[in-house]
Design an enzyme around this catalytic site. Structure first.
Site, PDB file in Angstrom:
ATOM      1  CG  LEU A  88      -0.471   0.129   2.594  1.00 36.59           C
ATOM      2  CD1 LEU A  88      -1.624   0.606   3.465  1.00 36.59           C
ATOM      3  CD2 LEU A  88      -0.003  -1.202   3.134  1.00 36.59           C
ATOM      4  CG  HIS A 124     -10.955   4.830   1.244  1.00 39.97           C
ATOM      5  ND1 HIS A 124     -12.325   4.949   1.197  1.00 39.97           N
ATOM      6  CD2 HIS A 124     -10.711   3.611   1.773  1.00 39.97           C
ATOM      7  CE1 HIS A 124     -12.884   3.844   1.667  1.00 39.97           C
ATOM      8  NE2 HIS A 124     -11.897   3.015   2.016  1.00 39.97           N
ATOM      9  CG  LEU A 125      -5.867   2.229   4.381  1.00 39.36           C
ATOM     10  CD1 LEU A 125      -5.654   0.771   4.023  1.00 39.36           C
ATOM     11  CD2 LEU A 125      -5.225   2.482   5.710  1.00 39.36           C
ATOM     12  CG  HIS A 126      -6.336   1.601  -2.150  1.00 37.71           C
ATOM     13  ND1 HIS A 126      -6.425   2.961  -1.891  1.00 37.71           N
ATOM     14  CD2 HIS A 126      -5.635   1.490  -3.299  1.00 37.71           C
ATOM     15  CE1 HIS A 126      -5.820   3.626  -2.848  1.00 37.71           C
ATOM     16  NE2 HIS A 126      -5.319   2.763  -3.710  1.00 37.71           N
ATOM     17  CG  PHE A 127      -3.242  -3.836   1.592  1.00 37.62           C
ATOM     18  CD1 PHE A 127      -1.905  -4.089   1.860  1.00 37.62           C
ATOM     19  CD2 PHE A 127      -4.080  -3.521   2.653  1.00 37.62           C
ATOM     20  CE1 PHE A 127      -1.409  -4.012   3.153  1.00 37.62           C
ATOM     21  CE2 PHE A 127      -3.599  -3.447   3.947  1.00 37.62           C
ATOM     22  CZ  PHE A 127      -2.258  -3.694   4.195  1.00 37.62           C
TER      23      PHE A 127
END
Length: 190
Positions: A104, A117-120
């Site tokens: 990420l 908006h974090l996301h892998f």
């Protein structure tokens, strides 16, 4: 002059931009080849990246609109790791990659396209997928359309979830449920 024909991008360029966060909006719609949502868990979901590095580029995203991993509740962190594992299994089964990049980007300086908006990212890789187009031409070649890729991946995700006692679903790991009837411990690490 560098040119690469990509007519599917004109819809995004000319289209109306939805207000708010696209990663918050996507799971509110029914799963489809349009929104590219492949799987929904209790705390997070999996969708295809609309602007992928390679075919099969997936994202694992918490429902919570948070920018830092330290802000994600522990139960959501656990579920996200389970969904990353499920993504790896599905991509191995459907696309047979030779490796993966998983990670990420936190913050604009780290390369986050959507900072808040974090996301892998789960990116399947093949020997030779970084070729002259990417290295010299600074251009990625995506060999399959998003809808075609979605139609291959979606059934594999649909077959990899197990019901929870409290309702809803959790990502299943390992062999399908029918293969574990004789060995109750085979799927106990879900």
């Amino acid at each position: 002059m560098k040119q690469l024909w990509s007519p599917w991008r004109i819809d995004y360029i000319r289209g109306e931009k939805a207000p708010g966060c696209v990663l918050c909006a996507a799971p509110r719609e029914p799963a489809s080849a349009e929104n590219l949502v492949l799987f929904r868990g209790q705390h997070s979901y999996i969708m295809m990246n609309r602007y992928p590095y390679t075919n099969g580029h997936l994202m694992v995203i918490p429902y919570a609109h948070v920018a830092m991993l330290t802000e994600v509740p522990s139960e959501a962190q656990i579920e996200m790791l389970q969904e990353i594992n499920m993504s790896l299994e599905v991509l191995r089964e459907v696309m047979d990659p030779q490796g993966f990049n998983v990670g990420l980007n936190l913050g604009a300086s780290a390369g986050a396209g959507i900072r808040d908006h974090l996301h892998f990212h789960v990116v399947p890789r093949w020997v030779g997928d970084t070729n002259f187009m990417a290295v010299i031409g600074e251009t990625n070649v995506i060999v399959e359309g998003l809808q075609e890729c979605f139609s291959q991946l979606k059934p594999a995700f649909d077959g990899r979830c197990t019901p929870l006692d409290s309702g809803g679903f959790r990502p299943a790991r390992g062999v399908p449920e029918s293969d574990t009837e004789d060995d109750p411990d085979a799927a106990s690490d879900v």
